[in-house]
Design an enzyme around this catalytic site. Structure first.
Site, mmCIF file in Angstrom:
data_model
loop_
_atom_site.group_PDB
_atom_site.id
_atom_site.type_symbol
_atom_site.label_atom_id
_atom_site.label_comp_id
_atom_site.label_asym_id
_atom_site.label_seq_id
_atom_site.Cartn_x
_atom_site.Cartn_y
_atom_site.Cartn_z
ATOM 1 N N ARG A 54 -0.767 6.909 -7.292
ATOM 2 C CA ARG A 54 -0.009 7.045 -6.036
ATOM 3 C C ARG A 54 1.485 6.809 -6.273
ATOM 4 O O ARG A 54 2.099 5.929 -5.682
ATOM 5 C CB ARG A 54 -0.583 6.114 -4.969
ATOM 6 C CG ARG A 54 -2.079 6.358 -4.773
ATOM 7 C CD ARG A 54 -2.621 5.708 -3.562
ATOM 8 N NE ARG A 54 -2.230 6.433 -2.348
ATOM 9 C CZ ARG A 54 -2.643 6.062 -1.133
ATOM 10 N NH1 ARG A 54 -3.384 4.997 -0.981
ATOM 11 N NH2 ARG A 54 -2.267 6.747 -0.071
ATOM 12 N N ARG B 250 -9.682 -0.952 8.028
ATOM 13 C CA ARG B 250 -8.320 -0.389 8.009
ATOM 14 C C ARG B 250 -8.261 0.902 8.817
ATOM 15 O O ARG B 250 -7.216 1.252 9.356
ATOM 16 C CB ARG B 250 -7.882 -0.113 6.565
ATOM 17 C CG ARG B 250 -7.588 -1.344 5.731
ATOM 18 C CD ARG B 250 -7.048 -0.955 4.373
ATOM 19 N NE ARG B 250 -5.932 -0.019 4.527
ATOM 20 C CZ ARG B 250 -5.496 0.758 3.544
ATOM 21 N NH1 ARG B 250 -6.073 0.719 2.359
ATOM 22 N NH2 ARG B 250 -4.476 1.594 3.733
HETATM 23 C C1 EPZ Z 1 -1.657 10.365 3.137
HETATM 24 O O1 EPZ Z 1 -1.394 9.552 2.006
HETATM 25 C C2 EPZ Z 1 -2.749 9.650 3.902
HETATM 26 N N1 EPZ Z 1 -2.295 8.330 4.317
HETATM 27 C C3 EPZ Z 1 -3.993 9.508 3.025
HETATM 28 O O2 EPZ Z 1 -5.015 8.908 3.797
HETATM 29 C C4 EPZ Z 1 -4.458 10.913 2.623
HETATM 30 O O3 EPZ Z 1 -5.570 10.799 1.761
HETATM 31 C C5 EPZ Z 1 -3.316 11.635 1.911
HETATM 32 O O4 EPZ Z 1 -2.150 11.666 2.762
HETATM 33 C C6 EPZ Z 1 -3.686 13.062 1.559
HETATM 34 O O5 EPZ Z 1 -4.012 13.763 2.717
HETATM 35 C C7 EPZ Z 1 -1.500 8.221 5.415
HETATM 36 O O6 EPZ Z 1 -1.126 9.203 6.018
HETATM 37 C C8 EPZ Z 1 -1.137 6.838 5.819
HETATM 38 P P1 EPZ Z 1 0.099 12.229 -0.495
HETATM 39 P P2 EPZ Z 1 -0.124 9.873 1.061
HETATM 40 O O7 EPZ Z 1 1.510 11.794 -0.679
HETATM 41 O O8 EPZ Z 1 0.999 10.362 1.885
HETATM 42 C C9 EPZ Z 1 0.506 12.462 -5.208
HETATM 43 C C10 EPZ Z 1 -6.686 7.336 4.275
HETATM 44 O O9 EPZ Z 1 -7.773 7.084 3.768
HETATM 45 N N2 EPZ Z 1 1.908 12.060 -4.993
HETATM 46 O O10 EPZ Z 1 -0.182 13.497 0.235
HETATM 47 O O11 EPZ Z 1 0.078 8.703 0.189
HETATM 48 C C11 EPZ Z 1 -0.460 11.355 -4.850
HETATM 49 O O12 EPZ Z 1 -0.605 10.456 -5.935
HETATM 50 C C12 EPZ Z 1 -5.492 7.610 3.395
HETATM 51 O O13 EPZ Z 1 -6.467 7.430 5.508
HETATM 52 C C13 EPZ Z 1 2.762 12.031 -6.090
HETATM 53 O O14 EPZ Z 1 2.372 12.323 -7.209
HETATM 54 O O15 EPZ Z 1 -0.717 11.072 0.193
HETATM 55 C C14 EPZ Z 1 -1.722 12.104 -4.564
HETATM 56 O O16 EPZ Z 1 -2.372 12.397 -5.781
HETATM 57 C C15 EPZ Z 1 -5.856 7.542 1.916
HETATM 58 N N3 EPZ Z 1 4.053 11.651 -5.896
HETATM 59 C C16 EPZ Z 1 -1.218 13.396 -3.916
HETATM 60 O O17 EPZ Z 1 0.153 13.516 -4.300
HETATM 61 C C17 EPZ Z 1 4.531 11.322 -4.655
HETATM 62 O O18 EPZ Z 1 5.727 11.002 -4.536
HETATM 63 C C18 EPZ Z 1 -1.307 13.378 -2.386
HETATM 64 O O19 EPZ Z 1 -0.600 12.265 -1.938
HETATM 65 C C19 EPZ Z 1 3.646 11.354 -3.556
HETATM 66 C C20 EPZ Z 1 2.345 11.737 -3.743
#
Ligand code: EPZ
Length: 405
Positions: A109, A384
């Protein structure tokens, strides 16, 4: 399972909407909020920043300006949602300091997509000793291409852009319904945004924002989790408030010879005879099958006679629930980011442990459908994102109770 439940506002819409409240000192109200600990934690972060928070059942109003921009480590470390404060606080105060965010352990993350975009808008980002310090004299608009449609990065960059100087275009933006909810609130506050829900979001900076109130989209993951429980137990449940227009990808893997779904007047009624067909599912960014439904639906696959597969493409380490499902008799083989599930062996109760929010939800679904009793620990993760899950499922006829240990 049989009965009716109301689906309330989506956790992943309410959290960024609450973060957006610091963009103006005027009152901002978010309605139909769920009673879950991630929201309580976010309110703790807001109070720690010095703004006034008023809670009236499901309606939360935030008023005032942040007195500080340093989010206490004890709070930020508890969940990733504090990351959403980055864009809002930079826009309002020009700086923010927070601990490297926590959240569920479902992969590295990183925050590179957030930082790359913010730096293009004039933000200086310094990381070290588990802390992140972002500062900006004046945010300015920029063309930002996201290497991946990150939900949080899209939300942060939109919030950083609303009062920036000039125009910001976010290309390759995430399209989730929760982002559309955030933008609806920002627009009511006076922001000039176009393209939300599409891959290109354009934000024209305005001088200031005003107060407003808005209702988030219903929680499609809670609705999908209840559908998973109905699928493994059999029965018929009406999900009042569920918005099928946002749930196409969630619903489609459930449809088959043994299920029945109707949409009627702002509700979804889902029926299953408990005899599921094997399915091949792949998670992805919206509008694809959501990663947050991966564990709850894998639980269903454990009851589908035949071979199913679940490919996880969003997070690199989101199969912690597989070992626990195997303790219940599940026949699951994992190769890279794909789990192959043979659901012909049946599932039996066992002692199992949740280690993340949605994995815990999947284990609860499996336990509801299994033969015999299961003891599921780690409910702190489930709390949560779900309002008293035991009460929710028992009100629908599920044999589940909660014991304080
Ligand atoms: C949001 O998380 C949600 N959380 C997550 O829900 C959800 O699983 C996720 O989006 C995907 O839909 C909230 O909205 C609070 P991402 P977020 O940035 O924003 C990578 C739940 O259970 N990434 O879309 O953190 C990351 O590691 C939670 O309700 C980077 O590499 O998700 C992941 O592999 C869990 N660099 C992918 O992108 C970055 O700077 C998607 O992450 C950001 C993300």
């Amino acid at each position: 399972m049989c009965g009716r439940m109301t689906v309330h506002g989506a956790k992943n819409a309410v959290l960024p909407m609450l973060a957006a409240s610091v963009l103006t000192p005027a009152p901002v109200t978010v309605r139909d909020c769920p009673h879950i600990t991630d929201v309580e934690d976010m309110l703790g972060v807001l109070r720690a920043l010095g703004v006034e928070v008023t809670v009236t059942d499901r309606e939360i109003t935030v008023t005032g300006s942040p007195a500080c921009t340093d989010i206490p480590p004890g709070l930020a470390g508890g969940m990733r949602s504090s990351v959403f404060m980055l864009g809002a606080l930079l826009s309002r105060c020009g700086e923010v300091e927070l601990a490297s965010p926590g959240g569920c352990r479902i992969g590295a993350r990183p925050l590179d997509i957030h930082f790359d975009g913010l730096e293009r808008m004039g933000v200086r980002v310094e990381c070290g000793d588990g802390r992140i310090l972002c500062t900006a004299d004046r945010l300015h608009g920029a063309d930002i291409v996201l290497r991946y449609p990150s939900v949080g990065a899209t939300e942060n960059l939109v919030m950083a852009a609303v009062c920036a100087e000039g125009v910001t275009r976010i290309i390759g933006a995430a399209r989730e319904p929760e982002i559309v909810s955030l933008v609806r609130l920002l627009r009511k506050m006076g922001a000039d945004i176009a393209g939300e829900g599409s891959p290109v979001v354009t934000v024209r900076g305005v001088d200031e924002l005003d107060g407003a109130s808005a209702t988030p989209s219903p929680d499609r993951i809670v609705a999908g989790t209840v559908m998973a429980a109905v699928a493994v137990c059999g029965g018929r449940v009406e999900l009042s408030g569920a918005d099928s227009s946002d749930m196409g990808a969630v619903i489609s893997p459930f449809l088959g010879a043994h299920t029945f779904l109707i949409e009627h007047g702002g509700a979804i009624t889902f029926e299953s005879d408990g005899m599921l067909s094997p399915t091949d599912v792949c998670t992805g960014p919206y509008p694809l099958f959501p990663t947050d439904m991966q564990a709850p639906f894998m639980a269903c696959q454990c009851f589908a006679a035949g071979m199913s597969s679940m490919r996880e493409t969003v997070f690199e380490d989101r199969f912690a629930h597989v070992a626990e499902l195997r303790r219940m008799g599940a026949r699951i083989a994992v190769a890279g980011n794909t789990a192959f599930v043979d659901g012909s062996g049946g599932m039996r109760g066992s002692v199992i442990a949740a280690s993340d929010l949605r994995g815990g939800a999947g284990l609860a679904v499996a336990a509801l459908g299994a033969e015999g009793e299961s003891i599921l620990s780690g409910t702190v993760y489930i709390d949560r994102g779900y309002e008293d899950m035991a009460k929710m499922f028992s009100s629908l006829g599920g044999k589940i109770s909660r014991r304080r240990v």
